[in-house]
Design a protein around this motif. Sequence first.
Motif, PDB file in Angstrom:
ATOM      1  N   MET A 257       0.829  -1.088  -0.036  1.00  0.00           N
ATOM      2  CA  MET A 257      -0.473  -0.108   0.010  1.00  0.00           C
ATOM      3  C   MET A 257       0.910   1.119  -0.116  1.00  0.00           C
ATOM      4  SD  MET A 257      -3.248  -0.949  -0.636  1.00  0.00           S
ATOM      5  CE  MET A 257      -4.490   1.124   0.252  1.00  0.00           C
ATOM      6  N   ASP A 258       2.098   0.890   0.284  1.00  0.00           N
ATOM      7  CA  ASP A 258       3.091   2.434  -0.151  1.00  0.00           C
ATOM      8  C   ASP A 258       3.048   3.358  -1.631  1.00  0.00           C
ATOM      9  OD1 ASP A 258       5.281   1.187  -0.670  1.00  0.00           O
ATOM     10  OD2 ASP A 258       6.117   0.622   1.039  1.00  0.00           O
ATOM     11  N   VAL A 259       3.029   2.053  -1.867  1.00  0.00           N
ATOM     12  CA  VAL A 259       2.659   2.302  -3.433  1.00  0.00           C
ATOM     13  C   VAL A 259       1.534   3.734  -4.049  1.00  0.00           C
ATOM     14  CG1 VAL A 259       1.457   1.089  -4.744  1.00  0.00           C
ATOM     15  CG2 VAL A 259       2.610   1.658  -6.184  1.00  0.00           C
ATOM     16  N   CYS A 301       1.766  -3.590   4.690  1.00  0.00           N
ATOM     17  CA  CYS A 301       2.036  -2.533   4.860  1.00  0.00           C
ATOM     18  C   CYS A 301       0.671  -1.584   5.532  1.00  0.00           C
ATOM     19  CB  CYS A 301       2.988  -1.946   3.586  1.00  0.00           C
ATOM     20  SG  CYS A 301       4.672  -2.663   3.736  1.00  0.00           S
ATOM     21  N   LEU A 302       0.054  -1.912   5.329  1.00  0.00           N
ATOM     22  CA  LEU A 302      -1.416  -0.718   5.797  1.00  0.00           C
ATOM     23  C   LEU A 302      -1.543  -0.432   7.428  1.00  0.00           C
ATOM     24  CD1 LEU A 302      -5.140  -0.831   4.674  1.00  0.00           C
ATOM     25  CD2 LEU A 302      -4.239  -0.075   6.068  1.00  0.00           C
ATOM     26  N   ASP A 303      -1.072   0.443   8.270  1.00  0.00           N
ATOM     27  CA  ASP A 303      -1.231   0.803   9.121  1.00  0.00           C
ATOM     28  C   ASP A 303      -2.270   1.154   9.819  1.00  0.00           C
ATOM     29  OD1 ASP A 303      -0.732   1.284  12.034  1.00  0.00           O
ATOM     30  OD2 ASP A 303       1.531   2.148  12.276  1.00  0.00           O
ATOM     31  N   PRO A 304      -3.806   0.910  10.310  1.00  0.00           N
ATOM     32  CA  PRO A 304      -5.059   1.525  10.285  1.00  0.00           C
ATOM     33  C   PRO A 304      -4.459   2.688  11.760  1.00  0.00           C
ATOM     34  CG  PRO A 304      -4.635  -0.877  10.755  1.00  0.00           C
ATOM     35  CD  PRO A 304      -3.972  -1.422  10.539  1.00  0.00           C
ATOM     36  N   GLN A 305      -3.269   1.984  13.156  1.00  0.00           N
ATOM     37  CA  GLN A 305      -3.418   3.130  13.401  1.00  0.00           C
ATOM     38  C   GLN A 305      -2.797   4.500  13.797  1.00  0.00           C
ATOM     39  OE1 GLN A 305      -0.618   0.903  16.163  1.00  0.00           O
ATOM     40  NE2 GLN A 305      -2.263  -0.494  17.467  1.00  0.00           N
ATOM     41  N   LYS A 306      -1.861   4.409  12.317  1.00  0.00           N
ATOM     42  CA  LYS A 306      -1.395   5.646  11.132  1.00  0.00           C
ATOM     43  C   LYS A 306      -2.534   6.540  10.281  1.00  0.00           C
ATOM     44  CE  LYS A 306       3.235   4.942  10.940  1.00  0.00           C
ATOM     45  NZ  LYS A 306       3.321   4.258  11.892  1.00  0.00           N
ATOM     46  N   ASP A 307      -3.651   6.514  10.208  1.00  0.00           N
ATOM     47  CA  ASP A 307      -5.067   6.182   9.925  1.00  0.00           C
ATOM     48  C   ASP A 307      -6.135   7.574  10.460  1.00  0.00           C
ATOM     49  OD1 ASP A 307      -5.446   5.461   6.899  1.00  0.00           O
ATOM     50  OD2 ASP A 307      -7.007   4.049   7.682  1.00  0.00           O
ATOM     51  N   THR A 308      -6.360   8.238   9.221  1.00  0.00           N
ATOM     52  CA  THR A 308      -7.110   9.334  10.751  1.00  0.00           C
ATOM     53  C   THR A 308      -8.207   8.847  11.185  1.00  0.00           C
ATOM     54  OG1 THR A 308      -8.813   9.625   8.353  1.00  0.00           O
ATOM     55  CG2 THR A 308      -7.036  10.645   8.417  1.00  0.00           C
TER      56      THR A 308
END
Length: 331
Positions: A257-259, A301-308
């Motif tokens: 997902m960092d793409v 590589c998707l971090d829900p804790q960094k999401d809004t």
Amino acid sequence: MKSFLYPKLNPPCFTWVRPDEGAGMAKVHEWIQPLTSESDPEKSKEADFVVVGVPLSRSSISASGASEFPEAFRRAWKSFTTYNLDEDIDLSEMIALDAGDVPMHVTDIRRCHDNIIEASAALHEHFKKSKVCAIGGDHSITAMMVKGMQQAKPEEKIGILQFDTHFDLRDMSDNGPSNGTPMRNLIESGVVEGRNMYNIGLHGFFNTKDLKQYADAQGVNYFTLRETRKKGIEETVTACLNELAEKVDTIYLTVDMDVLDIAYAPGVPASTPGGMTTAELLEGVLTAAKHPKVKAMDIVCLDPQKDTHVQPTVKLGTHVFLTFLTGVMMR
């Protein structure tokens, strides 16, 4: 609740209360069925696809809570219907199973990786005709999922289609089996040849020159986002798949997902400016999923804790998954 795949897989970390049998299944959370102790092993083989959570992110170079994505992913199902208006396709016509999560050790990353390999092998051995969709976790899980696939199907040559900002070819000697080394791990372990790897989405100032040189030496095929946009996402993906199909039996799709551009995916540990748009990634995934040799995929590589607070990245990750299934139905 433990299924016939226990202890290689634990029950899903989160499950929804499903409607009574015979009731309509308009939402994704009403449709995907968890494997339980009551699930018939033989009947389950009829599944069109199987979801598995791989909650590991201690092997990340960047601080990451990607281990939390499998639960957030399952919770997001309620926000989506099974009907894709763009393609006039209803996913509920397929049989969908949630196999649960790969068990993880709190501190021993190598044991976690071994568990992933064993779980992947068990899934591919039992669900021989199903598409296996792994929900990470960081990108280190890809090497392990592919190794497990190879164990289950040693006669098949595997190729990789990778959507990524990075090569993920860092040196194993000082990085180990981290989220920066999965492609090098597969090359050096002899599981996938460099010439059978295709990376789409590289851009900007996020790869060192020595990684490009290693990619060139190993024959890795890669396309920067700039040249991909000039040619077109659909055209680039199609060309990669056509080349791969001539060389391999099975294609594994990995979506880092960092793409995505940081504006579209705030919930990514290594998010960057200048990446793909949401529309570009979804088009690329849909194109890939239509190909008959794409038999497994992951989202990493998707971090829900960094999401809004409104979880845009989690929702997008779920959209990527459903888009993949749409492509499978369109074959």
